[in-house]
Design a protein around this motif. Structure first.
Motif, mmCIF file in Angstrom:
data_model
loop_
_atom_site.group_PDB
_atom_site.id
_atom_site.type_symbol
_atom_site.label_atom_id
_atom_site.label_comp_id
_atom_site.label_asym_id
_atom_site.label_seq_id
_atom_site.Cartn_x
_atom_site.Cartn_y
_atom_site.Cartn_z
ATOM 1 N N MET A 136 17.036 52.985 34.719
ATOM 2 C CA MET A 136 16.612 52.605 33.370
ATOM 3 C C MET A 136 17.806 52.316 32.475
ATOM 4 N N TYR A 137 18.874 53.103 32.624
ATOM 5 C CA TYR A 137 20.069 52.923 31.814
ATOM 6 C C TYR A 137 21.244 52.570 32.705
ATOM 7 N N ILE A 138 22.125 51.722 32.196
ATOM 8 C CA ILE A 138 23.331 51.354 32.923
ATOM 9 C C ILE A 138 24.523 51.489 31.979
ATOM 10 N N LEU A 139 25.712 51.533 32.558
ATOM 11 C CA LEU A 139 26.947 51.488 31.780
ATOM 12 C C LEU A 139 27.506 50.078 31.871
ATOM 13 N N VAL A 140 27.845 49.512 30.728
ATOM 14 C CA VAL A 140 28.378 48.155 30.680
ATOM 15 C C VAL A 140 29.729 48.175 29.983
ATOM 16 N N ALA A 141 30.715 47.531 30.570
ATOM 17 C CA ALA A 141 32.046 47.437 29.977
ATOM 18 C C ALA A 141 32.101 46.223 29.055
ATOM 19 N N LEU A 142 32.560 46.419 27.818
ATOM 20 C CA LEU A 142 32.648 45.361 26.824
ATOM 21 C C LEU A 142 34.040 45.349 26.204
ATOM 22 N N ALA A 143 34.355 44.242 25.558
ATOM 23 C CA ALA A 143 35.622 44.122 24.840
ATOM 24 C C ALA A 143 35.346 43.569 23.457
ATOM 25 N N ASP A 144 36.064 44.066 22.451
ATOM 26 C CA ASP A 144 35.838 43.600 21.087
ATOM 27 C C ASP A 144 37.061 43.956 20.236
ATOM 28 N N VAL A 145 37.083 43.415 19.016
ATOM 29 C CA VAL A 145 38.113 43.770 18.043
ATOM 30 C C VAL A 145 37.467 44.694 17.023
ATOM 31 N N VAL A 146 37.960 45.910 16.945
ATOM 32 C CA VAL A 146 37.441 46.897 16.002
ATOM 33 C C VAL A 146 38.239 46.813 14.712
ATOM 34 N N GLN A 147 37.520 46.767 13.595
ATOM 35 C CA GLN A 147 38.169 46.711 12.289
ATOM 36 C C GLN A 147 37.942 48.033 11.548
#
Length: 236
Positions: A1-12
């Protein structure tokens, strides 16, 4: 039901958050931006899981905001095909049965994915609902009702995705009140489910009222097992 997904972003990180620890400020930013939002072809984001890496912060010119490039993991709701889910019938019409999991409501069971010999009809009180008529072995039928507010088990059959980002939409697609063939508003992620196999449908059919109530209480007090799968990263 749940998965782990790797993401990339710019945190401000604004100056008002400088009193927080770096990891706390990053986590708060990510949860504010992603929690309860759907990423196309990935799933419904539930919450921040862990930080993979973070760059040194760069202070923006004139505003004092610190920009940090981060890689992180999110807990995402995306059940697999064939998975059995638990939900509650919110309403029904001739187009199908609409089901809620409290945090996710874009689930529908169309008539063709119900038990054979299920029809849209009126019950003894005149309320319209889907009714499954099963042979009782003596030449007659037993009637089982898909009533509103019943706790049900269903099987995931198909995912439907709609990319609602502005660059993917035509000018005539901005009517968010538009309804589809199921009478539902256009949403980014929908699950098509079935209730056509033994054990599926309202829990009280198979367990009886007392056992169904006990199971519902146990499900409310317990914590669902989380199935974790490291998915490929997606940059947004």
């Amino acid at each position: 039901m749940y998965i782990l997904v790797a993401l990339a972003d710019v945190v401000q990180i604004p100056p008002s958050d400088f009193h927080k620890s770096s990891i706390r400020a990053i986590e708060d930013f990510i949860n504010t931006k992603y929690a309860d939002k759907v990423i196309h072809k990935i799933g419904l984001c539930v919450g921040f899981h862990s930080l993979i890496s973070a760059s040194e912060g760069l202070i923006g010119h004139g505003n004092g905001i610190v920009n940090v490039n981060v890689d992180f993991r999110m807990v995402v709701f995306r059940p697999f095909k064939g998975e059995i889910l638990r939900g509650t019938i919110t309403h029904s019409n001739q187009a199908g049965i609409y089901i809620s999991m409290d945090f996710f409501e874009d689930i529908i069971v169309p008539p063709q994915l119900l038990f054979s010999n299920t029809t849209w009809d009126k019950d003894e009180e005149g309320t319209e609902a889907f009714i499954w008529r099963s042979e009782d072995g003596e030449g007659g039928f037993n009637e089982f009702f898909f009533d509103k507010a019943e706790k049900v088990l269903m099987r995931v059959e198909q995912e439907q995705w709609n990319d609602l980002s502005p660059q993917m939409k035509r000018p005539d697609d901005y009517d968010m009140e538009r309804r589809d063939e199921y009478g539902m508003k256009l949403g980014p992620y929908r699950i098509m489910a079935s209730m056509m196999h033994s054990g599926l449908g309202p829990s009280l059919w198979w367990l009886g009222e007392e056992a169904a109530a006990a199971e519902d209480e146990a499900g409310t007090n317990g914590v669902d097992d989380m199935e974790v799968d490291a998915a490929g990263g997606a940059e947004v």
